[in-house]
Design a protein around this motif. Structure first.
Motif, PDB file in Angstrom:
ATOM      1  N   GLY A 114       0.812  -1.216   0.000  1.00  0.00           N
ATOM      2  CA  GLY A 114       0.000   0.000   0.000  1.00  0.00           C
ATOM      3  C   GLY A 114       0.840   1.258   0.000  1.00  0.00           C
ATOM      4  N   LEU A 115       1.896   1.248   0.777  1.00  0.00           N
ATOM      5  CA  LEU A 115       2.784   2.419   0.832  1.00  0.00           C
ATOM      6  C   LEU A 115       3.388   2.701  -0.551  1.00  0.00           C
ATOM      7  CD1 LEU A 115       5.450   3.075   3.595  1.00  0.00           C
ATOM      8  CD2 LEU A 115       5.898   3.576   1.213  1.00  0.00           C
ATOM      9  N   LYS A 116       3.915   1.661  -1.178  1.00  0.00           N
ATOM     10  CA  LYS A 116       4.517   1.857  -2.503  1.00  0.00           C
ATOM     11  C   LYS A 116       3.489   2.348  -3.511  1.00  0.00           C
ATOM     12  CE  LYS A 116       8.162  -1.611  -1.892  1.00  0.00           C
ATOM     13  NZ  LYS A 116       8.684  -2.932  -2.316  1.00  0.00           N
ATOM     14  N   GLY A 117       2.278   1.802  -3.426  1.00  0.00           N
ATOM     15  CA  GLY A 117       1.241   2.210  -4.365  1.00  0.00           C
ATOM     16  C   GLY A 117       0.845   3.660  -4.193  1.00  0.00           C
ATOM     17  N   LEU A 118       0.643   4.093  -2.956  1.00  0.00           N
ATOM     18  CA  LEU A 118       0.264   5.493  -2.712  1.00  0.00           C
ATOM     19  C   LEU A 118       1.414   6.435  -3.000  1.00  0.00           C
ATOM     20  CD1 LEU A 118      -1.901   5.183   0.547  1.00  0.00           C
ATOM     21  CD2 LEU A 118      -2.657   5.303  -1.837  1.00  0.00           C
ATOM     22  N   HIS A 119       2.631   5.958  -2.824  1.00  0.00           N
ATOM     23  CA  HIS A 119       3.805   6.774  -3.174  1.00  0.00           C
ATOM     24  C   HIS A 119       3.869   6.980  -4.680  1.00  0.00           C
ATOM     25  CE1 HIS A 119       8.147   7.732  -3.673  1.00  0.00           C
ATOM     26  NE2 HIS A 119       8.002   8.320  -2.492  1.00  0.00           N
ATOM     27  N   LYS A 120       3.576   5.931  -5.423  1.00  0.00           N
ATOM     28  CA  LYS A 120       3.588   6.037  -6.879  1.00  0.00           C
ATOM     29  C   LYS A 120       2.513   6.997  -7.372  1.00  0.00           C
ATOM     30  CE  LYS A 120       3.593   3.167 -11.060  1.00  0.00           C
ATOM     31  NZ  LYS A 120       3.517   1.774 -11.589  1.00  0.00           N
ATOM     32  N   LEU A 121       1.377   7.061  -6.676  1.00  0.00           N
ATOM     33  CA  LEU A 121       0.307   7.990  -7.045  1.00  0.00           C
ATOM     34  C   LEU A 121       0.624   9.428  -6.637  1.00  0.00           C
ATOM     35  CD1 LEU A 121      -2.949   6.009  -6.158  1.00  0.00           C
ATOM     36  CD2 LEU A 121      -1.784   6.181  -8.363  1.00  0.00           C
ATOM     37  N   GLY A 122       1.627   9.592  -5.789  1.00  0.00           N
ATOM     38  CA  GLY A 122       1.999  10.934  -5.329  1.00  0.00           C
ATOM     39  C   GLY A 122       1.271  11.371  -4.066  1.00  0.00           C
ATOM     40  N   ILE A 123       0.418  10.530  -3.520  1.00  0.00           N
ATOM     41  CA  ILE A 123      -0.262  10.868  -2.272  1.00  0.00           C
ATOM     42  C   ILE A 123       0.744  10.899  -1.131  1.00  0.00           C
ATOM     43  CG2 ILE A 123      -2.005  10.096  -0.610  1.00  0.00           C
ATOM     44  CD1 ILE A 123      -3.515   8.873  -3.005  1.00  0.00           C
ATOM     45  N   PHE A 153       5.112  13.805   4.815  1.00  0.00           N
ATOM     46  CA  PHE A 153       5.109  12.706   3.846  1.00  0.00           C
ATOM     47  C   PHE A 153       3.826  12.655   3.014  1.00  0.00           C
ATOM     48  CE2 PHE A 153       7.820  10.713   7.297  1.00  0.00           C
ATOM     49  CZ  PHE A 153       9.024  10.922   6.625  1.00  0.00           C
ATOM     50  N   ILE A 154       2.881  13.564   3.262  1.00  0.00           N
ATOM     51  CA  ILE A 154       1.587  13.532   2.566  1.00  0.00           C
ATOM     52  C   ILE A 154       1.439  14.769   1.704  1.00  0.00           C
ATOM     53  CG2 ILE A 154      -0.924  13.456   2.845  1.00  0.00           C
ATOM     54  CD1 ILE A 154      -0.478  12.100   5.561  1.00  0.00           C
ATOM     55  N   ASP A 155       1.162  14.559   0.431  1.00  0.00           N
ATOM     56  CA  ASP A 155       0.926  15.682  -0.474  1.00  0.00           C
ATOM     57  C   ASP A 155      -0.564  16.047  -0.413  1.00  0.00           C
ATOM     58  OD1 ASP A 155       0.381  17.304  -2.782  1.00  0.00           O
ATOM     59  OD2 ASP A 155       2.293  16.637  -3.620  1.00  0.00           O
ATOM     60  N   LYS A 156      -0.884  17.118   0.275  1.00  0.00           N
ATOM     61  CA  LYS A 156      -2.277  17.499   0.496  1.00  0.00           C
ATOM     62  C   LYS A 156      -3.007  17.782  -0.808  1.00  0.00           C
ATOM     63  CE  LYS A 156      -3.190  20.486   3.687  1.00  0.00           C
ATOM     64  NZ  LYS A 156      -3.127  21.703   4.540  1.00  0.00           N
ATOM     65  N   ASP A 157      -2.307  18.390  -1.759  1.00  0.00           N
ATOM     66  CA  ASP A 157      -2.967  18.738  -3.018  1.00  0.00           C
ATOM     67  C   ASP A 157      -3.354  17.500  -3.810  1.00  0.00           C
ATOM     68  OD1 ASP A 157      -2.709  21.441  -2.444  1.00  0.00           O
ATOM     69  OD2 ASP A 157      -0.753  21.595  -3.432  1.00  0.00           O
ATOM     70  N   VAL A 158      -2.443  16.527  -3.877  1.00  0.00           N
ATOM     71  CA  VAL A 158      -2.759  15.282  -4.572  1.00  0.00           C
ATOM     72  C   VAL A 158      -3.857  14.521  -3.826  1.00  0.00           C
ATOM     73  CG1 VAL A 158      -1.864  13.055  -5.371  1.00  0.00           C
ATOM     74  CG2 VAL A 158      -0.445  15.119  -5.553  1.00  0.00           C
ATOM     75  N   LEU A 159      -3.739  14.487  -2.498  1.00  0.00           N
ATOM     76  CA  LEU A 159      -4.720  13.774  -1.676  1.00  0.00           C
ATOM     77  C   LEU A 159      -6.127  14.304  -1.892  1.00  0.00           C
ATOM     78  CD1 LEU A 159      -5.555  11.850   0.616  1.00  0.00           C
ATOM     79  CD2 LEU A 159      -4.819  13.626   2.248  1.00  0.00           C
ATOM     80  N   GLU A 160      -6.252  15.608  -2.089  1.00  0.00           N
ATOM     81  CA  GLU A 160      -7.575  16.225  -2.237  1.00  0.00           C
ATOM     82  C   GLU A 160      -8.376  15.581  -3.361  1.00  0.00           C
ATOM     83  OE1 GLU A 160     -10.489  18.500  -0.779  1.00  0.00           O
ATOM     84  OE2 GLU A 160      -8.453  18.528   0.036  1.00  0.00           O
ATOM     85  N   GLY A 161      -7.690  15.139  -4.395  1.00  0.00           N
ATOM     86  CA  GLY A 161      -8.379  14.521  -5.526  1.00  0.00           C
ATOM     87  C   GLY A 161      -8.870  13.114  -5.268  1.00  0.00           C
ATOM     88  N   TYR A 162      -8.525  12.543  -4.107  1.00  0.00           N
ATOM     89  CA  TYR A 162      -8.903  11.163  -3.803  1.00  0.00           C
ATOM     90  C   TYR A 162      -9.987  11.036  -2.734  1.00  0.00           C
ATOM     91  CZ  TYR A 162      -5.132   9.388  -6.724  1.00  0.00           C
ATOM     92  OH  TYR A 162      -4.334   9.089  -7.789  1.00  0.00           O
ATOM     93  N   TYR A 163     -10.322  12.128  -2.061  1.00  0.00           N
ATOM     94  CA  TYR A 163     -11.344  12.024  -1.018  1.00  0.00           C
ATOM     95  C   TYR A 163     -12.676  11.523  -1.568  1.00  0.00           C
ATOM     96  CZ  TYR A 163      -8.515  14.334   2.585  1.00  0.00           C
ATOM     97  OH  TYR A 163      -7.546  14.638   3.519  1.00  0.00           O
ATOM     98  N   SER A 164     -12.978  11.890  -2.813  1.00  0.00           N
ATOM     99  CA  SER A 164     -14.261  11.464  -3.386  1.00  0.00           C
ATOM    100  C   SER A 164     -14.311   9.956  -3.635  1.00  0.00           C
ATOM    101  CB  SER A 164     -14.523  12.203  -4.700  1.00  0.00           C
ATOM    102  OG  SER A 164     -13.523  11.888  -5.663  1.00  0.00           O
TER     103      SER A 164
END
Length: 509
Positions: free
Chosen positions: A333-342, A458-469
Motif C-alpha cells: 500500500g505504501l509503494k502504491g500510494l507513493h507512486k500515485l503521489g499521495i 510525507f503527505i501531499d495534500k494537493d494530490v490527496l484532495e483529488g482522492y477524497y471522493s
C-alpha cells in the motif's frame, strides 16, 4: 427503484459456479453436528481427567418494557458443545465418564399453541450428538448426585455458575474453560469448514446479484435489501453482522451501517456483507463502481488494494505469522500510494514513521467461525499482545502500533517484552479473512496525520484532495489454511470478473 423486479431471489444461476462446493455441503448437511468431538477437544485442552463442564444456552428474555423478545442468537460456546439452537437449554460434560448431556426445557401444549414445538427429550436425542437428553427441571438433582468435595465445575464466567452448585459449594473454576474452548474453536473440523463454505457460497450469490443489478439501483438501502433477499431465499435468514453498504465518503467509515444514502454522484460503494449458516459466519467485502467503470483515481486505488490482497493470500500457508502478512500489505500500500503521489519522500522514512496507517488503519484480517470475528486461541492472530489488542479489523492500527510490529519482525523489541513476542502462526484448518483496504477519511487523516509534522511532511495534500471522493476500497475473502497452502472459500466476483458482471446484466431495462 420502481423498475426493479425482485423475482430474482429464486434464480439458481449462481449454483453453476458453486457446483463443486455443493457436493461437499451435501456430504455434511445430513450428519449430526459433532458436539461430542468438540467436548473431547475441550477436555483435551483443559488437560484434566475429571470434572464437569457446565454451560447455559441463551435464555428467553424480552426487550426492556416489552413483551417481545429479540431474535434468538444462541450463545456460541454453548452451541459448540451441543449444536442446539433454541432457548433455555444447558449442557454438562462429565470429563471422566465422557458423558455429554443436553438439558432442555419442557414445553407444555399451551406453549406449543403460541410458539410452536421445540424437540422433546426423545426427539432431541435423535437430533443431537449427545449421550443423554434430560429436562432442565432435573438439573439440580443431577448436580446433587455428582457432588463431591473435590469435584470441579468448569464455567465460562462467575455469573454463569448454577445456584445449586453454589449451595453445594462445588469447587468452581471460571478461568480455565474459556481459553481451552478458544483453542479448540480456533482449529475447525470438516463439519465446521463445510458450514463456513456454505455460508460463503450463499453470501457470494448475494454479492453477485448486487453486481448484476447495480446499474439499476439508486440508494444504499436497495443494495442491502437485495443482498438480504438473496441470502434469506437461499436459507440463510441471519446475517453474521449488519450489512455495510457505504457509497462515496461513507465507504471511508469502516463499520458504516446507516445504508440510506443515494448513489447519485458517488463513485464507489463498499458492500461488506456475509450471512450465517447453522450459526457459522462468512465475511465478504467487495468494492463496486456505481456507474460500471472505475474512474482513473478509483481504478488506481482499487489496483493497489487488489495487489495487497492477492499477494497476501498467495502467501498463506501453515507456519506463516499472520502479522507479517499485514506488514507486507502495508508495504504494498505504501509503494502504491507513493507512486500515485499521495505519499512523498523517502520510502524507508515513510515506512519507519508508519504514515501508511493514515490510509490502512485496521488489521489485515481475523479468524472466522461461530463469530464473524472469531476467537483466536491462546495467542492473538497479530502481534499486539502487550498492548492488549489482537490487531484484527476491530482494532485501530496506529502508526506507533505498526512501528512496534516492525520491531517484532526485526527481533528488535526490548528484552523486557520478549515474552510478548510470541505470536500465532497459521495452522491447517484455521479460517481467516484477508481484507486490506485503503481509505480517505478526511476527519481521520486531517485530525491525526496532517496535523502531525512527523506525518504531514510525507503527505501531499494537493494530490490527496483529488482522492477524497473515492471514499475507500476494501476487498475481503475468507481463506482456509490447508496442509500445504490455502483455499479461497469466497466465490463472489471481484476485479475484472466483477466489472463484467455489472455491465453484462446490470444495465437499464
Amino acid at each position: 427503484m420502481e423498475d426493479v423486479d425482485f423475482s430474482f431471489i429464486l434464480d439458481d444461476e449462481f449454483d453453476a459456479v458453486a457446483i463443486a462446493r455443493r457436493d461437499d455441503f451435501d456430504t455434511w448437511k445430513s450428519k449430526k453436528y459433532p458436539a461430542k468431538e468438540h467436548a473431547r477437544k475441550v477436555a483435551k485442552e483443559l488437560d484434566i481427567s475429571d470434572g464437569i463442564i457446565y454451560l447455559p444456552g441463551q435464555a428467553t428474555v424480552n426487550y426492556e418494557d416489552s413483551d417481545q423478545p429479540p431474535p434468538l442468537r444462541q450463545r456460541r460456546y454453548f452451541f459448540y458443545l451441543t449444536g442446539a439452537n433454541f432457548h433455555d437449554c444447558f449442557v454438562t460434560y462429565e470429563i471422566r465418564a465422557d458423558t455429554l448431556t443436553l438439558w432442555i426445557p419442557y414445553v407444555e401444549p399451551r406453549q406449543v399453541l403460541w410458539f410452536g414445538s421445540t424437540p422433546d427429550a426423545a426427539k432431541a436425542k435423535q437430533l443431537y450428538d449427545v449421550d443423554d437428553v434430560r429436562y432442565s427441571t432435573q438439573l439440580d438433582k443431577f448436580l446433587e448426585s455428582r457432588f463431591k468435595s473435590s469435584t470441579q465445575l468448569f464455567v465460562l464466567h462467575p455469573d454463569q455458575t448454577p445456584s445449586k452448585a453454589k449451595d453445594l459449594k462445588f469447587k468452581v473454576n471460571d478461568w480455565k474453560l474459556q481459553p481451552a474452548m478458544n483453542n479448540a474453536r480456533c482449529i475447525k473440523d470438516e463439519y465446521e469448514i463445510a458450514m463456513i463454505r456454505r455460508a460463503n457460497d450463499v453470501s457470494s450469490a448475494g454479492h453477485r446479484k448486487v453486481a448484476e443489478m447495480l446499474l439499476r439501483l439508486s440508494n444504499e438501502r436497495e443494495i442491502e435489501a437485495i443482498f438480504q433477499a438473496v441470502t434469506t431465499a437461499r436459507g440463510a435468514r441471519s446475517q453474521a453482522y449488519p450489512v455495510i453498504a457505504g457509497a462515496g465518503v461513507n465507504a471511508s467509515t469502516l463499520h458504516y451501517e446507516d445504508n440510506d444514502q443515494p448513489l447519485e454522484g458517488k463513485e464507489l460503494v463498499i458492500l461488506d456483507a456475509g450471512c450465517e449458516w447453522n450459526c457459522y459466519a462468512s465475511d465478504i467485502t467487495r468494492t463496486l463502481p456505481i456507474k460500471g467503470q472505475f474512474s482513473t483515481n478509483g481504478s488506481a486505488v482499487y489496483k493497489i488494494v487488489q495487489q495487497m490482497q492477492e499477494e497476501c493470500i498467495a502467501a498463506v500457508k501453515p507456519g506463516i505469522k499472520f502479522y507479517q502478512l499485514h506488514l507486507h500489505a502495508a508495504a504494498v500500500g505504501l509503494k502504491g500510494l507513493h507512486k500515485l503521489g499521495i505519499l512523498k519522500g523517502d520510502l524507508m522514512e515513510i515506512a519507519k514513521a508508519g504514515t501508511i496507517t493514515a490510509f490502512f488503519p485496521h488489521g489485515l484480517g481475523h479468524h472466522v467461525g461461530l463469530e464473524v470475528h472469531d476467537v483466536p486461541g491462546n495467542l492473538p492472530l497479530m502481534v499486539l499482545v502487550n498492548l492488549g489488542l489482537d490487531g484484527g479489523k476491530r482494532d485501530m492500527i496506529s502508526a506507533d502500533m505498526l512501528k512496534t510490529m516492525r520491531l517484532y519482525d526485526e527481533e528488535l523489541v526490548p528484552s523486557r517484552l520478549k515474552s510478548s513476542r510470541e505470536r500465532q502462526v497459521l495452522k491447517p484448518n484455521m479460517i481467516v479473512t484477508v481484507e486490506p483496504g485503503i481509505y480517505f477519511c478526511r476527519e481521520y487523516i486531517e485530525g491525526y496525520y496532517l496535523n502531525n509534522p512527523d506525518h504531514a511532511k510525507f503527505i501531499d495534500k494537493d494530490v490527496l484532495e483529488g482522492y477524497y471522493s473515492v471514499g475507500g476500497v476494501r476487498i475481503e475473502d475468507d481463506i482456509l489454511v490447508t496442509e500445504d497452502g490455502y483455499e479461497n472459500l469466497t466465490a463472489a466476483p471481484k476485479g475484472e470478473e466483477m466489472i463484467s458482471v455489472i455491465n453484462a446484466k446490470g444495465g437499464k431495462q
